[in-house]
Design a protein around this motif. Structure first.
Motif, short mmCIF file in Angstrom:
data_model
loop_
_atom_site.label_atom_id
_atom_site.label_comp_id
_atom_site.label_asym_id
_atom_site.label_seq_id
_atom_site.Cartn_x
_atom_site.Cartn_y
_atom_site.Cartn_z
N GLU A 30 93.36 -23.04 2.65
CA GLU A 30 93.66 -24.09 3.63
C GLU A 30 94.03 -23.47 4.97
O GLU A 30 93.60 -23.95 6.04
N ALA A 31 94.83 -22.41 4.93
CA ALA A 31 95.23 -21.75 6.18
C ALA A 31 94.03 -21.12 6.88
O ALA A 31 93.95 -21.12 8.12
N ALA A 32 93.08 -20.59 6.10
CA ALA A 32 91.88 -19.99 6.69
C ALA A 32 91.06 -21.06 7.42
O ALA A 32 90.56 -20.82 8.52
N VAL A 33 90.92 -22.24 6.80
CA VAL A 33 90.18 -23.32 7.45
C VAL A 33 90.87 -23.75 8.73
O VAL A 33 90.22 -23.96 9.78
N GLN A 34 92.20 -23.86 8.70
CA GLN A 34 92.95 -24.24 9.90
C GLN A 34 92.82 -23.18 10.98
O GLN A 34 92.71 -23.51 12.17
N VAL A 36 90.28 -21.10 11.47
CA VAL A 36 88.94 -21.18 12.06
C VAL A 36 88.85 -22.35 13.03
O VAL A 36 88.29 -22.23 14.14
N ASP A 37 89.41 -23.49 12.64
CA ASP A 37 89.40 -24.66 13.53
C ASP A 37 90.15 -24.37 14.82
O ASP A 37 89.72 -24.77 15.92
N ASP A 40 88.03 -22.06 16.96
CA ASP A 40 86.92 -22.83 17.55
C ASP A 40 87.41 -23.72 18.69
O ASP A 40 86.66 -24.02 19.64
N GLY A 41 88.67 -24.13 18.59
CA GLY A 41 89.25 -24.97 19.63
C GLY A 41 89.74 -24.20 20.84
O GLY A 41 90.29 -24.80 21.77
N GLY A 42 89.55 -22.88 20.83
CA GLY A 42 89.92 -22.08 21.99
C GLY A 42 91.27 -21.41 21.89
O GLY A 42 91.70 -20.77 22.86
N ARG A 43 91.92 -21.50 20.74
CA ARG A 43 93.23 -20.86 20.61
C ARG A 43 93.07 -19.34 20.51
O ARG A 43 92.12 -18.85 19.90
N SER A 44 94.00 -18.61 21.08
CA SER A 44 93.94 -17.15 21.08
C SER A 44 94.12 -16.60 19.66
O SER A 44 94.96 -17.08 18.90
#
Length: 239
Positions: A30-34, A36-37, A40-44
Motif C-alpha cells: 500500500e505504501a509503495a502505491v502511495q 508512486v502516486d 507522479d504528482g510531482g512530490r520530491s
C-alpha cells in the motif's frame, strides 16, 4: 520517472529511477502505491522515501554492474574522496535486467556498456587471497593466544595501552581453541565463495564512463606467483 515493484518474501521493494538518481526502499504494498502516486504528482523523492532508503545520484555515480550468477545490482559512486558501493538485491526474475537496460539507455551519454566473462583462474583469485589472509591471521592469532596464556601477568608499555589490553584480553578469553574456531569459520566461508566462483565464474554487465580493461594474463600470473610465495611461507610456519 520509471518505477518497478520487487516482491521479496511478502515484502515490497520500490525501485525508482528519476531524472537525477536511483532510489530503492522496502515498504508495504500500500505504501509503495502511495509513493508512486505521490511521485507522479510531482512530490520530491526526498519527501517520499525514508532516511534509510538506498539512494545514488547520477552526478556521483561512477559505475553500475551486476553478475549474472547473483541477485543484486551494484551502484558505485564517489562520496567525497571515497568510493562507495550500494547494492540493491532483487528477487523478481528478469527485473534486474530490465532496470539495467533502462539505465543503459537513460545514461547512454554518460556511460558505455561492457561485458566481462571471467576465466576460472581470474574468478578464483580474490577468494584464494581471502582464504590466505584468514589462514595467516588465524595462525598468528593462535600463536599470540598461546603466548598470552603462557605469559601470565603482562606489563604494557608505550602508547595505546588500552587497545593493547583489550587485544590481549580478547585473546586470553578466546584462547587458542576459540581463535582457531573463528578462523576456521572464516576460512570455510571463503572456501564456499571459492567453490561458487569456480563453479560459476563471474559474468559481469557493466556501465561506466571509461573503457573497461581487464587485467592481463601476465598481471594475473604475477599475482598467483606472489600468492604461491605466501602459501610456501605459511606451510613453513605450520610445519
Amino acid at each position: 520517472m520509471q518505477h518497478w515493484i520487487d516482491t521479496q518474501d511478502g515484502k515490497t521493494q520500490l525501485i525508482v529511477v528519476t531524472d537525477e538518481a536511483v532510489y530503492a526502499d522496502k515498504m508495504t504494498k500500500e505504501a509503495a502505491v502511495q509513493a508512486v502516486d505521490a511521485l507522479d504528482g510531482g512530490r520530491s523523492p526526498a519527501m517520499v522515501f525514508g532516511k534509510d532508503a538506498k539512494h545514488v545520484a547520477f552526478r556521483a555515480m561512477t559505475r553500475v554492474q551486476y553478475n549474472e550468477h547473483e541477485t543484486d545490482i551494484e551502484f558505485h559512486h564517489r562520496d567525497g574522496k571515497d568510493d562507495s558501493v550500494v547494492s540493491v538485491f532483487i528477487e523478481t526474475p528478469g527485473l534486474r535486467e530490465r532496470i539495467y537496460t533502462h539505465l543503459r539507455e537513460r545514461l547512454a551519454d554518460q556511460f558505455a556498456a561492457h561485458e566481462a566473462h571471467f576465466s576460472r583462474w581470474r574468478a578464483a583469485f580474490g577468494s584464494l587471497m581471502a582464504l590466505t589472509i584468514f589462514l595467516l591471521g588465524t595462525l598468528m592469532a593462535r600463536s599470540a593466544a598461546i603466548a598470552v596464556r603462557a605469559a601470565g601477568e603482562i606489563e604494557y608499555e608505550g602508547r595505546r595501552q588500552g587497545t593493547k589490553k583489550l587485544f590481549v584480553g580478547v585473546l586470553d578469553l578466546l584462547g587458542p581453541t576459540g581463535v582457531s574456531v573463528i578462523g576456521g569459520i572464516l576460512m570455510l566461508l571463503a572456501g564456499l565463495v571459492l567453490y561458487s566462483r569456480l563453479k560459476e565464474p563471474q559474468r559481469l554487465h557493466i556501465l561506466q564512463s571509461g573503457p573497461y580493461a581487464p587485467p592481463s594474463p601476465v598481471v594475473l600470473g604475477l599475482k598467483y606467483a606472489g600468492l604461491c610465495v605466501v602459501w610456501l611461507l605459511a606451510l613453513r610456519i605450520m610445519l
